[in-house]
Scaffold this motif. Structure first.
Motif, PDB file in Angstrom:
ATOM      1  N   GLY A 124     -47.419 -95.936  -0.170  1.00  0.00           N
ATOM      2  CA  GLY A 124     -46.440 -95.013  -0.707  1.00  0.00           C
ATOM      3  C   GLY A 124     -46.576 -93.582  -0.242  1.00  0.00           C
ATOM      4  N   CYS A 125     -47.394 -93.346   0.798  1.00  0.00           N
ATOM      5  CA  CYS A 125     -47.573 -91.995   1.317  1.00  0.00           C
ATOM      6  C   CYS A 125     -46.520 -91.711   2.392  1.00  0.00           C
ATOM      7  N   TRP A 126     -45.893 -90.537   2.321  1.00  0.00           N
ATOM      8  CA  TRP A 126     -44.984 -90.050   3.365  1.00  0.00           C
ATOM      9  C   TRP A 126     -45.651 -88.848   4.019  1.00  0.00           C
ATOM     10  N   ARG A 127     -45.783 -88.911   5.334  1.00  0.00           N
ATOM     11  CA  ARG A 127     -46.593 -87.938   6.060  1.00  0.00           C
ATOM     12  C   ARG A 127     -45.755 -87.178   7.086  1.00  0.00           C
ATOM     13  N   GLU A 150     -22.921 -74.369  10.094  1.00  0.00           N
ATOM     14  CA  GLU A 150     -23.377 -75.066  11.295  1.00  0.00           C
ATOM     15  C   GLU A 150     -24.772 -74.629  11.736  1.00  0.00           C
ATOM     16  N   GLN A 151     -25.320 -73.616  11.085  1.00  0.00           N
ATOM     17  CA  GLN A 151     -26.629 -73.094  11.482  1.00  0.00           C
ATOM     18  C   GLN A 151     -27.746 -73.826  10.743  1.00  0.00           C
ATOM     19  N   VAL A 152     -28.678 -74.398  11.505  1.00  0.00           N
ATOM     20  CA  VAL A 152     -29.848 -75.054  10.920  1.00  0.00           C
ATOM     21  C   VAL A 152     -30.927 -74.004  10.701  1.00  0.00           C
ATOM     22  N   LEU A 153     -31.329 -73.819   9.452  1.00  0.00           N
ATOM     23  CA  LEU A 153     -32.310 -72.802   9.096  1.00  0.00           C
ATOM     24  C   LEU A 153     -33.736 -73.342   9.091  1.00  0.00           C
ATOM     25  N   ALA A 154     -33.886 -74.626   8.833  1.00  0.00           N
ATOM     26  CA  ALA A 154     -35.215 -75.232   8.756  1.00  0.00           C
ATOM     27  C   ALA A 154     -35.079 -76.738   8.930  1.00  0.00           C
ATOM     28  N   SER A 155     -36.181 -77.357   9.302  1.00  0.00           N
ATOM     29  CA  SER A 155     -36.194 -78.820   9.436  1.00  0.00           C
ATOM     30  C   SER A 155     -37.593 -79.340   9.136  1.00  0.00           C
ATOM     31  N   VAL A 156     -37.655 -80.632   8.840  1.00  0.00           N
ATOM     32  CA  VAL A 156     -38.931 -81.295   8.607  1.00  0.00           C
ATOM     33  C   VAL A 156     -38.707 -82.798   8.754  1.00  0.00           C
ATOM     34  N   HIS A 157     -39.719 -83.518   9.210  1.00  0.00           N
ATOM     35  CA  HIS A 157     -39.609 -84.969   9.261  1.00  0.00           C
ATOM     36  C   HIS A 157     -40.800 -85.598   8.552  1.00  0.00           C
ATOM     37  N   PHE A 158     -40.533 -86.732   7.924  1.00  0.00           N
ATOM     38  CA  PHE A 158     -41.557 -87.494   7.211  1.00  0.00           C
ATOM     39  C   PHE A 158     -41.443 -88.959   7.600  1.00  0.00           C
ATOM     40  N   THR A 159     -42.585 -89.628   7.609  1.00  0.00           N
ATOM     41  CA  THR A 159     -42.641 -91.052   7.918  1.00  0.00           C
ATOM     42  C   THR A 159     -43.558 -91.731   6.908  1.00  0.00           C
ATOM     43  N   PRO A 160     -43.133 -92.873   6.346  1.00  0.00           N
ATOM     44  CA  PRO A 160     -44.024 -93.598   5.429  1.00  0.00           C
ATOM     45  C   PRO A 160     -45.188 -94.203   6.195  1.00  0.00           C
ATOM     46  N   THR A 161     -46.381 -94.067   5.653  1.00  0.00           N
ATOM     47  CA  THR A 161     -47.561 -94.601   6.329  1.00  0.00           C
ATOM     48  C   THR A 161     -48.114 -95.809   5.575  1.00  0.00           C
ATOM     49  N   GLN A 162     -48.684 -95.580   4.438  1.00  0.00           N
ATOM     50  CA  GLN A 162     -49.241 -96.690   3.662  1.00  0.00           C
ATOM     51  C   GLN A 162     -49.368 -96.266   2.208  1.00  0.00           C
ATOM     52  N   ALA A 181     -37.056 -90.395  -4.406  1.00  0.00           N
ATOM     53  CA  ALA A 181     -36.019 -91.422  -4.506  1.00  0.00           C
ATOM     54  C   ALA A 181     -36.257 -92.566  -3.524  1.00  0.00           C
ATOM     55  N   LEU A 182     -36.922 -92.253  -2.396  1.00  0.00           N
ATOM     56  CA  LEU A 182     -37.229 -93.269  -1.397  1.00  0.00           C
ATOM     57  C   LEU A 182     -38.509 -94.042  -1.713  1.00  0.00           C
ATOM     58  N   GLY A 183     -39.155 -93.690  -2.831  1.00  0.00           N
ATOM     59  CA  GLY A 183     -40.336 -94.427  -3.255  1.00  0.00           C
ATOM     60  C   GLY A 183     -41.658 -93.762  -2.951  1.00  0.00           C
ATOM     61  N   ALA A 184     -41.634 -92.508  -2.515  1.00  0.00           N
ATOM     62  CA  ALA A 184     -42.881 -91.816  -2.196  1.00  0.00           C
ATOM     63  C   ALA A 184     -43.724 -91.622  -3.453  1.00  0.00           C
ATOM     64  N   ARG A 185     -45.009 -91.931  -3.315  1.00  0.00           N
ATOM     65  CA  ARG A 185     -45.961 -91.671  -4.396  1.00  0.00           C
ATOM     66  C   ARG A 185     -46.953 -90.571  -4.018  1.00  0.00           C
ATOM     67  N   ARG A 186     -47.001 -90.261  -2.738  1.00  0.00           N
ATOM     68  CA  ARG A 186     -47.859 -89.180  -2.262  1.00  0.00           C
ATOM     69  C   ARG A 186     -47.222 -88.571  -1.016  1.00  0.00           C
ATOM     70  N   ILE A 187     -47.386 -87.271  -0.843  1.00  0.00           N
ATOM     71  CA  ILE A 187     -46.864 -86.554   0.318  1.00  0.00           C
ATOM     72  C   ILE A 187     -48.020 -85.834   0.993  1.00  0.00           C
TER      73      ILE A 187
END
Length: 309
Positions: free
Chosen positions: A59-62, A45-57, A96-102
């Motif tokens: 194929g980039c996820w930022r 139940e303990q969250v050790l880390a988190s991160v969020h990404f959003t697709p911009t343009q 898997a979600l289609g990202a070509r750049r991060i």
């Protein structure tokens, strides 16, 4: 680490985990418009880390979609091995979600030198390159008045503001239009625009009212300087916008605003005051850099890293 698992957009939505405002689910939901992903690395139940990404343009996820920084938020002392496993799982999912750049913008080094160093090291080891390098300025809050940390010239400006009868204080969210207009006039006079509209900022204030702290410096007739600050966490206040109304440059009431913000931090138990970057990648704004130094702020690195998949 063997028991850790990747969680994605889980429901019901979790409470804020590691990190501050810019790392939070609430901030992500406010700016991603439902297109992004919020990942957690959990041991039971303990969250050790988190991160969020959003697709911009293209194929980039930022991380973040908007905001000055985000990247990985971790619990203190998280093993590099565990952070690496989390990153690898997230990167695989983004592919898997289609990202070509991060693209990832970690918090400035001064916020947590160890966390910054581990994150940058890991990303470089995983093939990321630094695509932007800026100087961010911040100040550790202590018991001294800010005037003791200012340059002589700024102490004189602060004294002049007091003699001229300017009054600077924390103001309510209802004054946001007035505060915004003051800063927008400052930006317009310098040939710049605001990164957020008043309507967008009001939406943020409605969604996160406890996170916005507004300051106004007034003379007998109008607001002559103002600031919009964000309470990132219990320890950090970030100056999102500040400036004085055109025609008041010789008085420089923004110095009084800085002094009031610092006093607020002392009273509220905030230990770090961040006033943002003074460079645009390789292009420094020397005047802004020196102005912030003259108020007592010091530089640390703020990076953006990217990887083509």
């Amino acid at each position: 680490m063997n028991n850790c698992r990747l969680l994605e957009n889980r429901h019901p939505a979790p409470v804020d985990g590691p990190g501050g405002l810019f790392h939070s689910l609430a901030f992500h939901q406010l700016h991603s418009q439902g297109d992004g992903r919020f990942f957690e690395w959990a041991d039971g139940e303990q969250v050790l880390a988190s991160v969020h990404f959003t697709p911009t343009q293209d194929g980039c996820w930022r991380s973040p979609a908007r905001g000055t920084f985000a990247g990985y938020a971790v619990t203190p002392g998280l093993a590099l091995e565990s952070l690496a496993a989390f990153h690898d799982a997230v990167e695989q999912r983004l592919v898997a979600l289609g990202a070509r750049r991060i693209e990832i913008l970690p918090a400035p080094m001064a916020h947590d030198p160890a966390a910054f160093s581990n994150q940058v090291y890991l990303l470089r080891a995983r093939g990321f390159t630094i695509n932007r390098c800026d100087l961010n300025q911040s100040l550790d809050v202590d018991d001294r008045p800010l005037a003791q940390r200012m340059s002589y010239g700024n102490r004189k400006r602060l004294g002049k503001c007091e003699r001229e009868g300017l009054h600077c204080e924390v103001v309510g969210i209802d004054t946001l239009p007035e505060v915004y207009d003051t800063i927008a006039c400052n930006r317009s006079a310098r040939g710049h625009t605001m990164s957020m509209t008043l309507a967008q900022l009001q939406t943020m204030a409605e969604a996160l009212p406890e996170r916005l702290v507004l300051f106004a410096c007034r003379d007998a007739t109008q607001t002559v300087a103002a600031a919009v600050c964000l309470r990132l966490d219990a320890q950090t206040l970030y100056v999102f916008y500040w400036g004085d109304r055109p025609g008041h440059a010789t008085l420089s009431p923004v110095v009084s605003v800085a002094d009031t913000i610092y006093s607020y931090c002392q009273a509220a138990g905030v230990r770090r005051l961040d006033v943002g970057t003074s460079t645009v990648d390789a292009e420094p704004n020397h005047g802004l850099l020196q102005f912030k130094r003259g108020l007592g702020f010091t530089e640390s690195l703020k990076l953006s890293l990217e990887k083509t998949l």
